[in-house]
Design a protein around this motif. Structure first.
Motif, short mmCIF file in Angstrom:
data_model
loop_
_atom_site.label_atom_id
_atom_site.label_comp_id
_atom_site.label_asym_id
_atom_site.label_seq_id
_atom_site.Cartn_x
_atom_site.Cartn_y
_atom_site.Cartn_z
N THR A 117 5.93 -1.73 43.99
CA THR A 117 6.79 -1.45 42.84
C THR A 117 7.73 -2.63 42.61
O THR A 117 7.99 -3.43 43.51
N ASP A 141 11.34 -3.90 40.11
CA ASP A 141 12.43 -3.57 39.20
C ASP A 141 12.93 -4.84 38.57
O ASP A 141 13.06 -5.87 39.24
N THR A 143 16.17 -6.21 36.24
CA THR A 143 17.50 -5.90 35.74
C THR A 143 17.95 -7.05 34.85
O THR A 143 17.94 -8.21 35.28
N ASP A 172 15.44 -10.90 26.67
CA ASP A 172 14.38 -10.32 25.85
C ASP A 172 13.39 -11.34 25.31
O ASP A 172 12.33 -10.98 24.83
N PHE A 188 16.56 -6.49 28.80
CA PHE A 188 15.94 -5.21 29.11
C PHE A 188 15.85 -5.06 30.62
O PHE A 188 15.86 -6.04 31.36
N SER A 189 15.78 -3.82 31.05
CA SER A 189 15.69 -3.48 32.47
C SER A 189 14.68 -2.36 32.63
O SER A 189 14.46 -1.59 31.68
N GLY A 190 14.09 -2.26 33.81
CA GLY A 190 13.19 -1.15 34.05
C GLY A 190 12.31 -1.35 35.26
O GLY A 190 12.27 -2.43 35.86
N PRO A 191 11.58 -0.30 35.60
CA PRO A 191 10.67 -0.34 36.75
C PRO A 191 9.29 -0.85 36.34
O PRO A 191 8.94 -0.86 35.17
N GLY A 192 8.53 -1.25 37.34
CA GLY A 192 7.17 -1.69 37.09
C GLY A 192 6.37 -1.74 38.38
O GLY A 192 6.78 -1.20 39.41
N MET A 242 4.80 -3.63 33.41
CA MET A 242 5.89 -2.71 33.05
C MET A 242 5.52 -2.09 31.71
O MET A 242 4.67 -2.64 31.01
N PRO A 243 6.13 -0.99 31.36
CA PRO A 243 5.86 -0.46 30.03
C PRO A 243 6.13 -1.53 28.97
O PRO A 243 7.19 -2.16 28.96
N ASN A 244 5.14 -1.83 28.17
CA ASN A 244 5.21 -2.81 27.08
C ASN A 244 5.31 -4.26 27.53
O ASN A 244 5.54 -5.14 26.70
#
Length: 157
Positions: free
Chosen positions: A72, A74, A76, A80, A93-97, A116-118
């Motif tokens: 996994t 992340d 942070t 963009d 942007f931030s998020g998991p992947g 990651m999403p998108n």
């Protein structure tokens, strides 16, 4: 099914990406282990300067890329412009992947495929041994714009 989409996107990135600018002396010649790559990565000073001077970012936030042993990841505060072919709204942007090391079938180089999403990104590795740097172009590789991540001292064990 989701992992099938991941590999399809990784394959497309391999053929469509421009991963040939770094010289072979800058790239790993043998497969890095996952344990060599696990950790926290931050943007280098050159990238931060480029964000201000060329990207127009006025509010520079701390950007982190975390690669975990379970595959996994992340992100942070990723600028963009990273996933927008160089275009930017001066945002983050931030998020998991998820991440995986594999050969880029277009070049044969070892890369980290990040999903990651998108966002599907092939990240090049710089260095012949750990700690590796992580490198990616921003927009058109011919523009010379790129981002380099350095492994942080507070990396995961």
């Amino acid at each position: 099914m989701k992992m099938g989409i991941f590999w399809l996107c990784a394959l497309i990135l391999s053929f469509g990406g421009c991963h040939g600018r770094l010289t072979s002396s800058e790239k790993p010649s043998v497969r890095p282990t996952e344990s060599d790559l696990i950790g926290i990565y931050r943007l280098d000073e050159k990238t931060l300067k480029m964000m201000r001077d060329e990207g127009g970012y006025t509010n520079i936030l701390e950007t982190k890329l975390v690669l975990r042993p379970d595959g996994t990841a992340d992100i942070t505060n990723m600028p963009d412009w990273w996933g927008r072919f160089g275009g930017s709204n001066k945002g983050y942007f931030s998020g998991p992947g998820k991440w995986k090391i594999d050969r880029d079938i277009g070049t044969g180089n070892w890369v980290i495929f990040l999903y990651m999403p998108n966002v599907y990104q092939a990240l090049e590795l710089i260095g012949r041994k750990s700690p590796y740097q992580i490198f990616t172009y921003v927009g058109d590789p011919d523009s010379g714009a790129s981002m380099t991540f350095l492994k942080a001292d507070d990396s995961l064990p």
